[in-house]
Design an enzyme around this catalytic site. Structure first.
Site, PDB file in Angstrom:
ATOM      1  N   ARG A 242       0.857  -1.174   0.000  1.00 52.20           N
ATOM      2  CA  ARG A 242       0.000   0.000   0.000  1.00 52.20           C
ATOM      3  C   ARG A 242       0.898   1.230   0.000  1.00 52.20           C
ATOM      4  O   ARG A 242       1.990   1.213   0.589  1.00 52.20           O
ATOM      5  CB  ARG A 242      -0.899   0.034   1.248  1.00 52.20           C
ATOM      6  N   GLU A 271      -4.427   7.768  -4.613  1.00 57.74           N
ATOM      7  CA  GLU A 271      -4.712   7.092  -5.886  1.00 57.74           C
ATOM      8  C   GLU A 271      -6.040   7.601  -6.439  1.00 57.74           C
ATOM      9  O   GLU A 271      -6.986   7.759  -5.661  1.00 57.74           O
ATOM     10  CB  GLU A 271      -4.765   5.573  -5.675  1.00 57.74           C
ATOM     11  N   HIS A 290      -1.966   0.693  -9.751  1.00 58.51           N
ATOM     12  CA  HIS A 290      -2.551  -0.290  -8.812  1.00 58.51           C
ATOM     13  C   HIS A 290      -3.111  -1.491  -9.586  1.00 58.51           C
ATOM     14  O   HIS A 290      -4.318  -1.772  -9.538  1.00 58.51           O
ATOM     15  CB  HIS A 290      -3.628   0.366  -7.934  1.00 58.51           C
TER      16      HIS A 290
HETATM   17  P1  NAP Z   1      -0.258 -11.841   4.180  1.00 59.51           P
HETATM   18  O1  NAP Z   1      -0.189 -13.255   3.698  1.00 59.51           O
HETATM   19  O2  NAP Z   1      -0.993 -11.552   5.431  1.00 59.51           O
HETATM   20  O3  NAP Z   1       1.258 -11.327   4.291  1.00 59.51           O
HETATM   21  C1  NAP Z   1       1.631 -10.205   5.015  1.00 59.51           C
HETATM   22  C2  NAP Z   1       2.986 -10.481   5.607  1.00 59.51           C
HETATM   23  O4  NAP Z   1       3.451  -9.312   6.269  1.00 59.51           O
HETATM   24  C3  NAP Z   1       2.988 -11.595   6.674  1.00 59.51           C
HETATM   25  O5  NAP Z   1       4.063 -12.446   6.425  1.00 59.51           O
HETATM   26  C4  NAP Z   1       3.190 -10.850   7.981  1.00 59.51           C
HETATM   27  O6  NAP Z   1       3.927 -11.619   8.917  1.00 59.51           O
HETATM   28  C5  NAP Z   1       4.015  -9.690   7.513  1.00 59.51           C
HETATM   29  N1  NAP Z   1       3.957  -8.532   8.382  1.00 59.51           N
HETATM   30  C6  NAP Z   1       2.893  -7.979   8.996  1.00 59.51           C
HETATM   31  N2  NAP Z   1       3.269  -6.875   9.676  1.00 59.51           N
HETATM   32  C7  NAP Z   1       4.605  -6.744   9.466  1.00 59.51           C
HETATM   33  C8  NAP Z   1       5.577  -5.812   9.899  1.00 59.51           C
HETATM   34  N3  NAP Z   1       5.243  -4.778  10.684  1.00 59.51           N
HETATM   35  N4  NAP Z   1       6.858  -5.986   9.488  1.00 59.51           N
HETATM   36  C9  NAP Z   1       7.191  -7.029   8.692  1.00 59.51           C
HETATM   37  N5  NAP Z   1       6.311  -7.949   8.256  1.00 59.51           N
HETATM   38  C10 NAP Z   1       5.034  -7.798   8.641  1.00 59.51           C
HETATM   39  O7  NAP Z   1      -0.906 -10.904   3.060  1.00 59.51           O
HETATM   40  P2  NAP Z   1      -0.792 -11.020   1.477  1.00 59.51           P
HETATM   41  O8  NAP Z   1      -1.938 -11.776   0.943  1.00 59.51           O
HETATM   42  O9  NAP Z   1       0.590 -11.445   1.123  1.00 59.51           O
HETATM   43  O10 NAP Z   1      -1.028  -9.469   1.100  1.00 59.51           O
HETATM   44  C11 NAP Z   1      -0.154  -8.470   1.607  1.00 59.51           C
HETATM   45  C12 NAP Z   1      -0.652  -7.090   1.264  1.00 59.51           C
HETATM   46  O11 NAP Z   1      -0.454  -6.841  -0.122  1.00 59.51           O
HETATM   47  C13 NAP Z   1      -2.152  -6.878   1.459  1.00 59.51           C
HETATM   48  O12 NAP Z   1      -2.474  -6.547   2.795  1.00 59.51           O
HETATM   49  C14 NAP Z   1      -2.479  -5.744   0.494  1.00 59.51           C
HETATM   50  O13 NAP Z   1      -2.441  -4.503   1.148  1.00 59.51           O
HETATM   51  C15 NAP Z   1      -1.363  -5.819  -0.526  1.00 59.51           C
HETATM   52  N6  NAP Z   1      -1.870  -6.178  -1.864  1.00 59.51           N
HETATM   53  C16 NAP Z   1      -1.720  -5.286  -2.887  1.00 59.51           C
HETATM   54  C17 NAP Z   1      -2.157  -5.626  -4.140  1.00 59.51           C
HETATM   55  C18 NAP Z   1      -1.991  -4.667  -5.295  1.00 59.51           C
HETATM   56  O14 NAP Z   1      -2.865  -4.591  -6.131  1.00 59.51           O
HETATM   57  N7  NAP Z   1      -0.873  -3.978  -5.386  1.00 59.51           N
HETATM   58  C19 NAP Z   1      -2.780  -6.861  -4.380  1.00 59.51           C
HETATM   59  C20 NAP Z   1      -2.908  -7.739  -3.318  1.00 59.51           C
HETATM   60  C21 NAP Z   1      -2.449  -7.393  -2.048  1.00 59.51           C
HETATM   61  P3  NAP Z   1       3.314 -12.998   9.538  1.00 59.51           P
HETATM   62  O15 NAP Z   1       3.170 -13.959   8.379  1.00 59.51           O
HETATM   63  O16 NAP Z   1       4.342 -13.467  10.496  1.00 59.51           O
HETATM   64  O17 NAP Z   1       1.999 -12.633  10.136  1.00 59.51           O
END
Ligand code: NAP
Length: 339
Positions: A242, A271, A290
């Site tokens: 984000r 955005e 995005h």
């Molecule tokens: P996810 O599986 O929950 O992965 C998030 C990761 O971040 C987890 O490994 C978590 O650790 C880690 N984390 C949380 N807080 C942290 C911190 N303060 N420092 C370091 N690591 C931290 O989520 P995901 O499905 O991969 O998606 C991640 C994010 O990508 C979404 O929340 C969304 O905002 C973004 N996204 C963007 C797009 C786009 O269009 N650009 C598309 C999809 C998603 P743990 O595993 O240990 O809990």
């Protein structure tokens, strides 16, 4: 909920197919808004005030709107991120929030890798030279890029998308992988030889830093001027998380002063990115609008999962991917009129 015969009312917003709207209509009266603009906003709010369910992409839902939606029981967002939604209030009211993890993981990792390739090899900048008729002689060192293969990839947030990006780097491009996450990832360490680092160490060691953390109070401006100063001056920063995970003015300054070499950005603090933003015009920035999950296949799968979640929640079989199922299943702390 187990009240299948009850006439539920659902507000659907943006990009559902006819088949998906039909699936919703089988369990609820559906009011569909293809877009919300100043012309139909009052209609949308009126529909929301009667609704038991809300589904859609880029949902706008704030505290004030929730207060005017006393019957609301389920919100099904067509996104994995839910930083735009008032989760604490929904928890308090016992409103279920469903999101769409997993189905977008590989596509978003593809986007991250596209940005990695584009920033390292200066693809957009150099392709634009061809388009603009500026390819008049063999290119020289001033237009050389930097290798992708063999460079150290630092994944900030090695969750679903971060791990999928790490797999591409390690298995496809022979990249050593460093990562941060809230908890250790033994499977990444075993399968990819990845190493967990504190953020500061990762920033200092990585050639490419890729952000895939959720946005929340802890990750707000995680990458600020101090963090950028820790990075190598040859490094690139890629963001598919984000926009507000980065302090954008600090990034602009770092790119202008070549504190870091380049950035590949899919997400921005505001955005659409304002045309006046320096990020829109810098040669060492690849900016995309995005598009992390924006393929035909993945957007269809996300919408379908969101529909299945909402239908499952309303019909009593239960949601497939919920954020706060505990809060939904336990009695709401305040009546809010929704249970
Ligand atoms: P996810 O599986 O929950 O992965 C998030 C990761 O971040 C987890 O490994 C978590 O650790 C880690 N984390 C949380 N807080 C942290 C911190 N303060 N420092 C370091 N690591 C931290 O989520 P995901 O499905 O991969 O998606 C991640 C994010 O990508 C979404 O929340 C969304 O905002 C973004 N996204 C963007 C797009 C786009 O269009 N650009 C598309 C999809 C998603 P743990 O595993 O240990 O809990």
């Amino acid at each position: 909920m187990g009240e299948a015969s009850r006439p539920w009312r659902v507000v659907a917003v943006r990009r559902l197919s006819e088949a998906q709207l039909a699936a919703l209509s089988a369990v609820a009266e559906v009011e569909y808004f293809e877009e919300i603009s100043e012309h139909n906003r009052a209609d949308f709010l009126a529909a929301l005030s009667r609704a038991h369910g809300l589904i859609g992409g880029k949902l706008e839902l704030d505290e004030a709107m929730l207060a005017e939606a006393p019957a609301l029981r389920v919100v099904s967002t067509i996104s994995v991120g839910y930083d735009h939604l008032p989760l604490a209030t929904m928890n308090r009211r016992g409103i279920l929030l469903c999101n769409t993890p997993n189905v977008l993981t590989e596509t978003t990792a593809d986007t991250a890798f596209a940005l990695i390739m584009a920033t390292q090899r200066r693809l957009v900048e150099l392709a634009n030279r061809v388009r603009d008729g500026e390819w008049k002689a063999h290119i020289g060192r001033e237009h050389f890029g930097i290798d992708v293969h063999g460079k150290t990839l630092g994944i900030v947030g090695a969750g679903r998308i971060g791990a999928a990006t790490a797999r591409r780097g390690a298995l496809g491009f022979g990249m050593p992988i460093l990562y941060t996450a809230a908890s250790p990832k033994p499977e990444l360490e075993a399968c990819l030889g990845a190493h967990r680092r504190e953020l500061d160490a990762l920033l200092a060691e990585a050639d490419i830093v890729c952000l895939s953390v959720p946005y929340n109070a802890d990750t707000h401006h995680l990458i600020d001027a101090t963090a950028l100063a820790r990075m190598k001056s040859t490094a690139a920063l890629v963001n598919v998380a984000r926009g507000k995970v980065i302090d954008e003015p600090a990034l602009v300054d770092a790119l202008q002063r070549r504190v870091i070499r380049a950035a590949g950005l899919d997400v921005f603090a505001e955005e659409p990115l304002p045309a006046s933003s320096p990020l829109a015009a810098m040669d060492n920035v690849v900016a995309t609008p995005h598009i992390g999950s924006a393929t035909h296949e993945t957007r269809e799968a996300m919408a379908q999962l969101a529909v299945d979640n909402l239908v499952g929640a309303l019909s009593g079989s239960g949601p497939l991917t919920a954020v706060n199922e505990d809060a939904w299943r336990k009695p709401a702390a305040t009546s809010g009129g929704n249970r």
